[in-house]
Scaffold this active site. Structure first.
Site, PDB file in Angstrom:
ATOM      1  CB  CYS A   1     108.406  62.092 -52.070  1.00 46.14           C
ATOM      2  SG  CYS A   1     106.781  62.830 -52.028  1.00 46.14           S
TER       3      CYS A   1
ATOM      4  NE  ARG B   1     111.455  57.177 -53.068  1.00 49.06           N
ATOM      5  CZ  ARG B   1     111.391  56.131 -52.254  1.00 49.06           C
ATOM      6  NH1 ARG B   1     112.010  55.016 -52.568  1.00 49.06           N
ATOM      7  NH2 ARG B   1     110.719  56.196 -51.138  1.00 49.06           N
TER       8      ARG B   1
ATOM      9  CD1 TRP C   1     102.771  59.532 -56.849  1.00 47.52           C
ATOM     10  CD2 TRP C   1     102.036  59.472 -54.744  1.00 47.52           C
ATOM     11  NE1 TRP C   1     101.584  58.842 -56.834  1.00 47.52           N
ATOM     12  CE2 TRP C   1     101.118  58.788 -55.561  1.00 47.52           C
ATOM     13  CE3 TRP C   1     101.787  59.560 -53.376  1.00 47.52           C
ATOM     14  CZ2 TRP C   1      99.969  58.197 -55.060  1.00 47.52           C
ATOM     15  CZ3 TRP C   1     100.640  58.973 -52.875  1.00 47.52           C
ATOM     16  CH2 TRP C   1      99.741  58.292 -53.710  1.00 47.52           C
TER      17      TRP C   1
ATOM     18  CG  ASN D   1     108.787  60.093 -48.828  1.00 42.21           C
ATOM     19  OD1 ASN D   1     107.651  60.080 -49.263  1.00 42.21           O
ATOM     20  ND2 ASN D   1     109.507  58.998 -48.659  1.00 42.21           N
ATOM     21  N   GLY D   2     106.302  61.619 -47.149  1.00 43.69           N
ATOM     22  CA  GLY D   2     105.442  61.027 -46.121  1.00 43.69           C
ATOM     23  C   GLY D   2     104.231  61.899 -45.860  1.00 43.69           C
TER      24      GLY D   2
ATOM     25  CD  GLU E   1     101.597  41.361 -62.400  1.00 39.78           C
ATOM     26  OE1 GLU E   1     100.851  41.817 -61.525  1.00 39.78           O
ATOM     27  OE2 GLU E   1     102.617  41.958 -62.787  1.00 39.78           O
TER      28      GLU E   1
ATOM     29  CE  LYS F   1     102.864  45.177 -64.219  1.00 44.88           C
ATOM     30  NZ  LYS F   1     102.893  44.505 -63.011  1.00 44.88           N
TER      31      LYS F   1
ATOM     32  CD  GLU G   1     100.943  48.595 -63.065  1.00 44.60           C
ATOM     33  OE1 GLU G   1     101.095  49.350 -62.111  1.00 44.60           O
ATOM     34  OE2 GLU G   1     101.418  47.443 -63.097  1.00 44.60           O
TER      35      GLU G   1
ATOM     36  CG  HIS H   1      79.562  31.322 -60.465  1.00 36.97           C
ATOM     37  ND1 HIS H   1      78.514  30.518 -60.063  1.00 36.97           N
ATOM     38  CD2 HIS H   1      80.606  30.492 -60.677  1.00 36.97           C
ATOM     39  CE1 HIS H   1      78.920  29.264 -60.015  1.00 36.97           C
ATOM     40  NE2 HIS H   1      80.184  29.228 -60.388  1.00 36.97           N
TER      41      HIS H   1
ATOM     42  CE  LYS I   1     109.624  49.646 -58.912  1.00 36.28           C
ATOM     43  NZ  LYS I   1     108.829  48.682 -59.688  1.00 36.28           N
TER      44      LYS I   1
HETATM   45  C1  F6R Z   1     102.329  47.069 -60.108  1.00 36.84           C
HETATM   46  C2  F6R Z   1     103.195  47.353 -58.986  1.00 36.84           C
HETATM   47  C3  F6R Z   1     102.568  47.525 -57.657  1.00 36.84           C
HETATM   48  C4  F6R Z   1     103.491  47.002 -56.539  1.00 36.84           C
HETATM   49  C5  F6R Z   1     102.887  47.321 -55.169  1.00 36.84           C
HETATM   50  C6  F6R Z   1     103.726  46.773 -54.027  1.00 36.84           C
HETATM   51  O1  F6R Z   1     103.050  46.891 -61.292  1.00 36.84           O
HETATM   52  O2  F6R Z   1     104.382  47.489 -59.131  1.00 36.84           O
HETATM   53  O3  F6R Z   1     101.312  46.922 -57.594  1.00 36.84           O
HETATM   54  O4  F6R Z   1     103.656  45.627 -56.694  1.00 36.84           O
HETATM   55  O5  F6R Z   1     102.755  48.712 -55.018  1.00 36.84           O
HETATM   56  O6  F6R Z   1     105.012  47.292 -54.049  1.00 36.84           O
HETATM   57  P1  F6R Z   1     106.198  46.591 -53.276  1.00 36.84           P
HETATM   58  O7  F6R Z   1     106.429  45.263 -53.905  1.00 36.84           O
HETATM   59  O8  F6R Z   1     107.357  47.516 -53.417  1.00 36.84           O
HETATM   60  O9  F6R Z   1     105.747  46.438 -51.855  1.00 36.84           O
END
Ligand code: F6R
Length: 633
Positions: A2, A38, A86, A112-113, A502, A506, A509, A525, A628
């Site tokens: 949010c 967010r 969110w 937010n929360g 990673e 990517k 997501e 395995h 985010k």
């Molecule tokens: C994936 C991504 C998330 C963040 C995770 C932690 O692309 O961005 O997996 O890495 O939510 O977020 P932070 O680094 O803000 O604690």
């Protein structure tokens, strides 16, 4: 999760001073545009005008709210609040969108929360005759605030009923929350509160701002105030008053925001994600900048932990989530190799609930781009309670995790707006490497000359990343040709293993394709059963100049999967001719020492995922179901 914005500006004609040329709605909508990363399940605004609250809200992205405002405009105002959601309690519907109104429509609240005791409060309010039209915990908080406000006004005991009502309400709320409220009868103030959820004040001339982070008001001011935990702030056009939840005066900490608005713009790229991928040479360069002397001696002055204490560390635990946790896994290889300190990497949300062994000789390194990830914040708090030393690696100045840690090493990646992390990841690895080298320097595990050599190699990395970016046509073509892939596997060994994970994250997501990253040695395995004719497998191959055995082993793994029909896509070091025979596609990255290779090998995987998702027509900046900054547990 949010995004929240609040604004109070000079009212037209007050003290004969000219009003601002922007109204409250301009500021709030611009703030929401910047904070939309967010959460984008719904958006809403409320203004106070002509002695009443006017509000509009709409499910879906901000553009839906803008369309609604075009059809049904709001009156001009000098005070307003805005929210981009969110969803937690209740689906992403119009009714569940914020603001929520109370006190007969005279009070508007955004949040937010998560309010953990909302069910119990709701029962209490229902029994007192309140009714609810949404499924949210926020509407319950609004009703409680409205009820408290009305009671205070009826008693006639306070000149600041909204501030006092907010204090009393917060005393009853459990959980994590940022709340912002306006009331029609107090048309000069926005009152806000925070507990375990972000909120920053922006200081202007004849106007003041509130935001989940500084991008909520970066267009108007770069003077900001960090609020502490459990604080309430009342802003008017001229004043900022901070108290605790019991009305005792409190202080915030003023700081200057060193981003400008342009840094948060796309710079001509079609998406923030593409821009941020291209920002990576600068992100790594800036994170290295000013942290070592010409003789290679690291000068991490911002690490305020006494070096004598750091020398006593006998265990490191890296805490992080998602991409940041993969940065931690990469760093583990380097830190253990350089410092000879056992290093664990743990997902923050798992750490706290397993009774971990932590004491005063444990160094907790949290890694978080946003500095607000609730899982990581809670894990850091828990570790501090156990007496551990805590260092945060973070990209966001003034955010909660660094504030609550003993020390912070900032990554200087600049604002990361796209939901999927890219440049923050490379900057996190860089910062964690600096920390590892610093510990090695302190403990005498490495000669100064050795540290200097590694720093020199690190300093060459930005140009090498640039080289990959300049030659990304081939990987983009391949990505576009694979838009119909149903599943892609990623393999790596050693530092290439977290890079593979990673790369898979990517792709999941952004392109919503099933993708998994495996340690190449683990294949036989179990996961090798997934390989069938045409299964695409991306393999991150270590340098043939490094430990011979690593390279040879992964080449065998490639042969094993090829023999079973896999379509192999290989990321290898320039000059590695051996892999050509086993790969459908080879992408070369510049030569670099093995431990630094993740800073290069990740880049083609980011480009691959971004291009493939774009080819499928998806919004790479705002992938579905994500946000985010994950400020709920
Ligand atoms: C994936 C991504 C998330 C963040 C995770 C932690 O692309 O961005 O997996 O890495 O939510 O977020 P932070 O680094 O803000 O604690």
């Amino acid at each position: 999760m949010c995004g929240i914005v609040g604004y109070v500006g000079r009212a037209r004609g007050v003290d004969g001073v000219a009003p601002k040329d922007h109204g409250a709605l301009d500021v709030v909508l611009e703030g929401l545009r910047r904070l939309e990363y967010r959460g984008y399940d719904s958006a809403g605004v409320a203004v106070v005008a002509d002695g009443r609250i006017e509000s509009r809200k709409k499910s879906g992205k901000l553009v839906n709210l803008l369309n609604l405002l075009a059809e049904d405009p709001l009156p001009a105002a000098t005070i307003g609040i805005g929210h981009t959601r969110w969803a937690t309690h209740g689906g992403p519907t119009d009714a569940n969108a914020h603001p929520h109104l109370a006190d007969g429509g005279s009070l508007a609240l955004i949040h937010n929360g998560i309010i953990e005791n909302f069910a119990e409060l709701k029962q209490e309010l229902l029994s007192r005759g309140h009714s609810f039209i949404s499924d949210t915990d926020t509407e319950v908080a609004a009703a409680l605030l409205g009820d408290t406000y009305a009671t205070l006004v009826a008693a006639g005991t306070t000149a600041k009923p909204l501030t006092e009502a907010m204090q009393l309400t917060c005393q009853r709320l459990e959980g994590a929350f940022t709340l912002l409220a306006v009331h029609a009868d107090q048309p000069d103030a926005v009152v806000a509160a925070r507990r375990n959820s972000p909120l920053v004040v922006g200081l202007g001339e004849g106007e003041n701002f509130l935001g989940s982070d500084v991008s909520g008001f970066i267009d108007y001011t770069r003077r900001a105030v960090e609020l502490g935990q459990d604080q309430i702030v009342t802003i008017t056009a001229e004043t900022v008053d901070i108290t605790d939840f019991y009305g005792a005066p409190a202080q915030g900490k003023e700081y200057h925001v060193d981003w400008d608005a342009a840094a948060a713009e796309k710079d001509g790229y079609p998406s923030f994600m593409e821009k941020e991928i291209h920002d990576q040479p600068d992100a790594v360069g800036a994170t290295l900048l000013g942290r070592s002397a010409p003789d290679g001696r690291l000068t991490l002055d911002e690490l305020r932990i006494d070096p004598k204490l750091l020398k006593t560390v006998n265990k490191i635990i890296v805490l992080a989530c998602g991409t940041s946790a993969y940065a931690g896994q990469v760093a583990k290889y380097a830190i253990e190799h350089w410092c000879r300190i056992p290093t664990e990497v743990e997902l923050s949300h798992e750490f706290r609930y397993r009774d971990p062994i932590v004491d005063e000789r444990t160094l907790i390194v949290s890694i978080s781009q946003s500095g607000e990830t609730m899982d990581t914040l809670m894990a850091v708090r828990y570790a501090r309670e156990q007496g551990a030393m805590t260092v945060a690696i973070c990209n966001t100045n003034g955010s909660t995790i660094p504030r609550e840690s003993d020390a912070v090493l900032y990554t200087h990646a600049g604002p990361e707006i796209a939901v999927a992390s890219t440049k923050a990841f490379l900057a996190q690895i860089t910062a964690a490497y600096l920390l590892g080298l610093y510990l090695a320097q302190l403990r005498g595990n490495k000669f100064q000359g050795e540290i200097k050599d590694i720093l020199a190699d690190l300093a060459k990395t930005p140009a090498k990343i640039q080289q990959i970016l300049d030659n990304s046509g081939q990987i983009k073509d391949l990505a576009r040709s694979m838009a119909n892939a149903k599943s892609v596997l990623f393999l790596g060994r050693h530092v290439g293993f977290p890079v593979a994970m990673e790369g898979a994250l990517k792709l999941k997501e952004l392109a919503y394709i099933h993708a998994e990253g495996f340690a190449a040695g683990e294949l036989k395995h179990g996961p090798i059963a997934l390989i069938e004719e045409g299964q695409p497998v991306v393999v991150v191959v270590p340098s043939p100049r490094g430990r011979d055995s690593l390279h040879a082993k992964i080449v065998s793994n490639i042969q094993e999967i090829r023999a079973r029909g896999a379509k192999t896509i290989v990321i290898a070091e320039e000059g590695d001719e051996a892999v050509k025979a086993y790969a459908e596609h080879v992408f070369y990255i510049p030569e670099t020492p093995t431990l630094l290779a993740p800073l290069l090998a990740t880049v083609p995987l980011q480009i691959f995922a971004c291009e493939l998702a774009t080819a499928k027509g998806y919004d790479v900046d705002q992938p579905r179901n994500l946000a985010k900054s994950v400020t709920v547990e």
